[in-house]
Design an enzyme around this catalytic site. Structure first.
Site, PDB file in Angstrom:
ATOM      1  N   GLY A   1       0.815  -1.198   0.000  1.00 24.90           N
ATOM      2  CA  GLY A   1       0.000   0.000   0.000  1.00 24.90           C
ATOM      3  C   GLY A   1       0.850   1.250   0.000  1.00 24.90           C
ATOM      4  O   GLY A   1       2.054   1.203   0.268  1.00 24.90           O
TER       5      GLY A   1
ATOM      6  N   GLY B   1       1.817   5.560   4.652  1.00 26.16           N
ATOM      7  CA  GLY B   1       0.875   6.127   5.601  1.00 26.16           C
ATOM      8  C   GLY B   1      -0.455   5.428   5.700  1.00 26.16           C
ATOM      9  O   GLY B   1      -1.367   5.933   6.368  1.00 26.16           O
ATOM     10  N   THR B   2      -0.612   4.262   5.083  1.00 32.01           N
ATOM     11  CA  THR B   2      -1.893   3.565   5.113  1.00 32.01           C
ATOM     12  C   THR B   2      -2.005   2.562   6.252  1.00 32.01           C
ATOM     13  O   THR B   2      -3.021   1.875   6.356  1.00 32.01           O
ATOM     14  CB  THR B   2      -2.137   2.847   3.774  1.00 32.01           C
ATOM     15  OG1 THR B   2      -0.995   2.038   3.448  1.00 32.01           O
ATOM     16  CG2 THR B   2      -2.360   3.850   2.666  1.00 32.01           C
ATOM     17  N   GLY B   3      -0.993   2.446   7.103  1.00 30.10           N
ATOM     18  CA  GLY B   3      -1.112   1.627   8.305  1.00 30.10           C
ATOM     19  C   GLY B   3      -0.574   0.218   8.176  1.00 30.10           C
ATOM     20  O   GLY B   3      -1.072  -0.687   8.852  1.00 30.10           O
TER      21      GLY B   3
ATOM     22  N   THR C   1       2.508  -0.999   9.042  1.00 23.46           N
ATOM     23  CA  THR C   1       3.193  -1.377  10.278  1.00 23.46           C
ATOM     24  C   THR C   1       2.203  -1.521  11.432  1.00 23.46           C
ATOM     25  O   THR C   1       2.316  -2.440  12.257  1.00 23.46           O
ATOM     26  CB  THR C   1       4.264  -0.326  10.622  1.00 23.46           C
ATOM     27  OG1 THR C   1       5.152  -0.172   9.503  1.00 23.46           O
ATOM     28  CG2 THR C   1       5.066  -0.736  11.839  1.00 23.46           C
TER      29      THR C   1
ATOM     30  N   HIS D   1      -7.620  35.878 -11.328  1.00 23.43           N
ATOM     31  CA  HIS D   1      -7.090  34.556 -11.678  1.00 23.43           C
ATOM     32  C   HIS D   1      -7.864  33.456 -10.943  1.00 23.43           C
ATOM     33  O   HIS D   1      -8.349  32.502 -11.570  1.00 23.43           O
ATOM     34  CB  HIS D   1      -5.602  34.488 -11.308  1.00 23.43           C
ATOM     35  CG  HIS D   1      -4.960  33.179 -11.619  1.00 23.43           C
ATOM     36  ND1 HIS D   1      -4.190  32.978 -12.745  1.00 23.43           N
ATOM     37  CD2 HIS D   1      -4.966  31.991 -10.955  1.00 23.43           C
ATOM     38  CE1 HIS D   1      -3.755  31.722 -12.762  1.00 23.43           C
ATOM     39  NE2 HIS D   1      -4.211  31.100 -11.674  1.00 23.43           N
ATOM     40  N   GLU D   2      -7.980  33.593  -9.632  1.00 28.14           N
ATOM     41  CA  GLU D   2      -8.721  32.577  -8.877  1.00 28.14           C
ATOM     42  C   GLU D   2     -10.200  32.609  -9.223  1.00 28.14           C
ATOM     43  O   GLU D   2     -10.860  31.555  -9.229  1.00 28.14           O
ATOM     44  CB  GLU D   2      -8.513  32.785  -7.369  1.00 28.14           C
ATOM     45  CG  GLU D   2      -7.078  32.685  -6.904  1.00 28.14           C
ATOM     46  CD  GLU D   2      -6.443  31.356  -7.249  1.00 28.14           C
ATOM     47  OE1 GLU D   2      -7.168  30.350  -7.362  1.00 28.14           O
ATOM     48  OE2 GLU D   2      -5.211  31.311  -7.431  1.00 28.14           O
TER      49      GLU D   2
ATOM     50  N   HIS E   1     -10.709  30.446 -12.321  1.00 27.82           N
ATOM     51  CA  HIS E   1     -10.781  29.017 -11.979  1.00 27.82           C
ATOM     52  C   HIS E   1     -12.157  28.654 -11.431  1.00 27.82           C
ATOM     53  O   HIS E   1     -12.781  27.673 -11.853  1.00 27.82           O
ATOM     54  CB  HIS E   1      -9.728  28.680 -10.917  1.00 27.82           C
ATOM     55  CG  HIS E   1      -8.322  28.616 -11.439  1.00 27.82           C
ATOM     56  ND1 HIS E   1      -7.954  27.839 -12.509  1.00 27.82           N
ATOM     57  CD2 HIS E   1      -7.190  29.241 -11.007  1.00 27.82           C
ATOM     58  CE1 HIS E   1      -6.649  27.975 -12.719  1.00 27.82           C
ATOM     59  NE2 HIS E   1      -6.167  28.827 -11.825  1.00 27.82           N
TER      60      HIS E   1
ATOM     61  N   ASP F   1      -0.529  25.832 -13.412  1.00 30.99           N
ATOM     62  CA  ASP F   1      -1.738  25.357 -14.088  1.00 30.99           C
ATOM     63  C   ASP F   1      -1.417  24.816 -15.478  1.00 30.99           C
ATOM     64  O   ASP F   1      -1.922  23.762 -15.882  1.00 30.99           O
ATOM     65  CB  ASP F   1      -2.759  26.490 -14.205  1.00 30.99           C
ATOM     66  CG  ASP F   1      -3.113  27.087 -12.854  1.00 30.99           C
ATOM     67  OD1 ASP F   1      -3.140  26.307 -11.881  1.00 30.99           O
ATOM     68  OD2 ASP F   1      -3.343  28.298 -12.768  1.00 30.99           O
TER      69      ASP F   1
END
Length: 653
Positions: A208, A211-213, A215, A430-431, A434, A506
């Site tokens: 995986g 950080g998906t667990g 361990t 600009h934002e 979007h 972008d």
């Protein structure tokens, strides 16, 4: 404290005391030997310079008259030369016509220093020398043990009854827990499977993203089974000396067999389990020797061991095929990033014991964090708690969680960055470009926030979050996404007649996505469902070093033309939407200038006359749109990417 260090310190202390006592004895003897002669003593008696004489054994202590008085010692000559000190003193006094006063003579019992002297002069030096030799031998023996300990395993052993992690502490991976529950039953109730002729799995590979667990899941298996648990990292097998890795593998499995049934957990096994024959060191590479020993230990002649190997990796593509076959790693358990339901379960685990406000909605927080792994969600809760403590709050509110989410996605807020009014106006348009394009086009994600507040490397961003988990993306969805990416650049050109470097990120994302549509996804009507280019990879290094070109120059030209055509169409659609809804763009930009941040509700109020945004991400025909006026695409200088790939990516200015 280390017992060995305590023993060495105690031994050094004893040696120091012995050396000090020996030096004191030698100095005392040297001081006592500096006595005057017996003749000088008799001369002082004749001259009437002696005021007191004290005899202790064979030593006389003489105190002379005068101011100040002097004191010295005299050794009595051996017999039979002189037999009586008092007689010698009387003769010396009368030889000059004087008289002798016996009162100045005093006799004290002599101490019995025979055994003390023997100890200090003979035994103590031998003890000091012997202790020094013993200490040096211990040091040499310790050095030899350290040299031989290179081949010993450095695995840490945890007893099953002391492991506090169970399956209840792992959430969001129900399928993986079901797979591993059978391994636990194998260890706890082996007769249940032996009666049916089933054999215990030799290995389980947890696969995986980071950080998906993985361990945490291995620790939960050990806690549920209640058996000894050996934990080691794949990189701990390899040292600078040849053969050390294989020796450590043998020692690890020897320890595991002595404590069977047990679990051996190897984290990041790709450090030693990479495909053989691809190393820079040739066929006799140290990692290959270590891997060969692992293969033999997992499935060799000795197969009657109740040792289960659990390994974790996020690079299963580089592992050796012999390691993945049945009989070694019988099962591959996938731990992927959790869906919305899994994120809710993970958040509920991490908020246990933390005071929360009543307005906190775990479901809303899960909806705003698509693509987050278990570690990301744990970090989200921790960042929210830190922000609440910074604000002197007694509870953690939804505002702290939302602020923590923005910090993780776009970086910390940069209040010290001073932006001029002219640049702030450009960022607002600009934002706004979007946001308006993403609101109007049907298959773009709903806009949840638009801001011109600087965070991290972004001068501003538009956050669009999906309202549901999706695993397939269509061509029409990609086309709407491309138009949304280019909306900021199109807005700058339409309002100011110019473009800035704020669009570089972008444009880079849009170009990459368009090329993947053509070369990987087969979404080009001109080239058809074909895949172009084969990526070469060094398995030993784990990096792509280039692309093998398996197409002609003519096809390369067509690929470039098709990518340009896709970008042009997306730019034209973005420009058409902004021209059609220019009044909303103007209103949004002015609102951003005044408020700096516009949330989802305030943004939707500008589009109250339009139908509400719906999720139309499925396959199907596109809604007809009016033709757009052609507009030349924009170019810009490169700019570093801002958001992490695992988080919902805003559109930075």
């Amino acid at each position: 404290m280390n017992p060995r260090l305590m023993r060495n310190a105690l031994l050094m202390f004893v040696l120091a005391i012995g050396v000090a006592a020996l030096l004191y004895t030698w100095l005392g003897q040297s001081t006592a030997s500096q006595s005057e002669g017996y003749g000088k003593f008799l001369n002082d008696v004749t001259a009437d310079k002696v005021s007191k004489v004290v005899q202790k054994g064979d030593i006389l202590t003489i105190t002379t008259t005068g101011n100040p008085a002097a004191t010295y010692t005299v050794n009595i000559p051996p017999l039979p030369t002189l037999t009586n000190v008092l007689e010698d003193m009387r003769r010396a006094a009368e030889s000059d016509g004087g008289t002798f006063n016996p009162g100045i003579y005093e006799t004290q019992p002599a101490p019995d220093n025979s055994w003390v002297g023997l100890l200090l002069t003979a035994v103590l030096p031998l003890l000091v020398i012997g202790g020094f030799i013993f200490f040096m031998m211990r040091q040499a023996q310790g050095t030899n043990n350290q040299a031989l300990s290179f081949g010993k395993s450095r695995a840490r052993m945890f007893l099953g009854n002391k492991t506090v992690v169970t399956f209840a502490d792992v959430a969001g991976v129900d399928e993986a827990k079901t797979e591993l529950q059978e391994v636990v039953e194998f260890l706890k109730y082996p007769e249940k499977f032996n009666t049916l002729g089933a054999r215990i799995p030799r290995g389980v590979l947890l696969v995986g993203p980071p950080g998906t667990g993985k361990t945490l899941m291995a620790r939960a298996v050990a806690g549920e089974a209640g058996v000894p648990f050996f934990s080691i990292s794949g990189s701990e097998f390899v040292e600078m000396f040849v053969g050390v890795g294989a020796s450590r593998v043998r020692d690890l499995f020897d320890q595991a067999k002595r404590n069977s049934p047990c679990i051996v957990f190897v984290d990041e096994i790709d450090a030693v389990g990479r495909q053989r024959g691809a190393g820079l060191g040739g066929s006799h590479d140290e990692r290959e020797q270590t891997l060969n020993q692992i293969l033999v230990e997992m499935d060799g002649f000795d197969t009657n061991t109740n040792v289960i190997v659990v390994a974790a990796t996020n690079r299963p593509d580089v592992l050796d095929p012999a390691l993945l076959r049945p009989g070694r790693f019988d099962r591959q358990v996938i731990l992927d990033r959790p869906d919305m339901k899994g994120r809710v379960a993970i958040l509920r685990v991490h908020i246990k014991g933390k005071p929360l406000d009543k307005n906190v909605s775990i479901e809303d927080l899960s909806r705003q964090s698509p693509g987050f792994s278990g570690a990301d969600l744990a970090n989200l809760v921790n960042e929210g708690a830190i922000l609440a403590a910074r604000r002197n709050r007694k509870t953690i509110g939804m505002s702290e969680f939302e602020e923590a989410l923005e910090r993780i996605v776009a970086g910390p807020e940069r209040k010290s960055r001073i932006i001029s009014d002219a640049e702030k106006l450009i960022i607002a348009y600009h934002e706004g470009g979007h946001a308006v394009v993403q609101r109007v086009l049907p298959k773009c994600d709903p806009v949840s926030k638009v801001t011109i507040v600087s965070r991290g490397m972004a001068l501003g961003y538009t956050m669009a979050l999906p309202s549901e988990d999706r695993y397939l993306q269509s061509k029409s969805e990609f086309e709407d996404k491309l138009a949304g990416l280019l909306g900021g650049n199109a807005s700058e050109r339409m309002i100011f007649g110019d473009t800035t470097t704020g669009s570089s990120n972008d444009i880079e994302k849009a170009t990459t996505l368009a090329r993947r549509m053509v070369t990987e996804f087969g979404m080009s009507d001109r080239l058809g469902p074909l895949s172009f280019g084969k990526r070469d990879e060094l398995v030993f290094l784990g990096r792509e070093i280039g692309e093998q070109r398996n197409y002609s120059d003519e096809i390369a030209k067509q690929i470039d033309e098709e990518v340009r055509a896709i970008i042009d169409r997306a730019y034209e659609r973005a420009t058409h939407v902004l021209e059609t809804h220019r009044d909303r763009l103007e209103a949004l930009a002015q609102k951003l200038i005044a408020e700096e941040t516009v949330d989802g509700e305030g943004f939707e109020s500008l589009f109250a006359d339009l139908p509400p945004k719906e999720n139309l991400h499925g396959l199907g025909p596109r809604r007809p749109e009016p033709p757009a006026a052609p507009t030349a695409p924009a170019g810009a200088a490169p700019k570093p990417d801002v958001p992490p790939s695992s988080a919902p990516a805003p559109n930075p200015a």
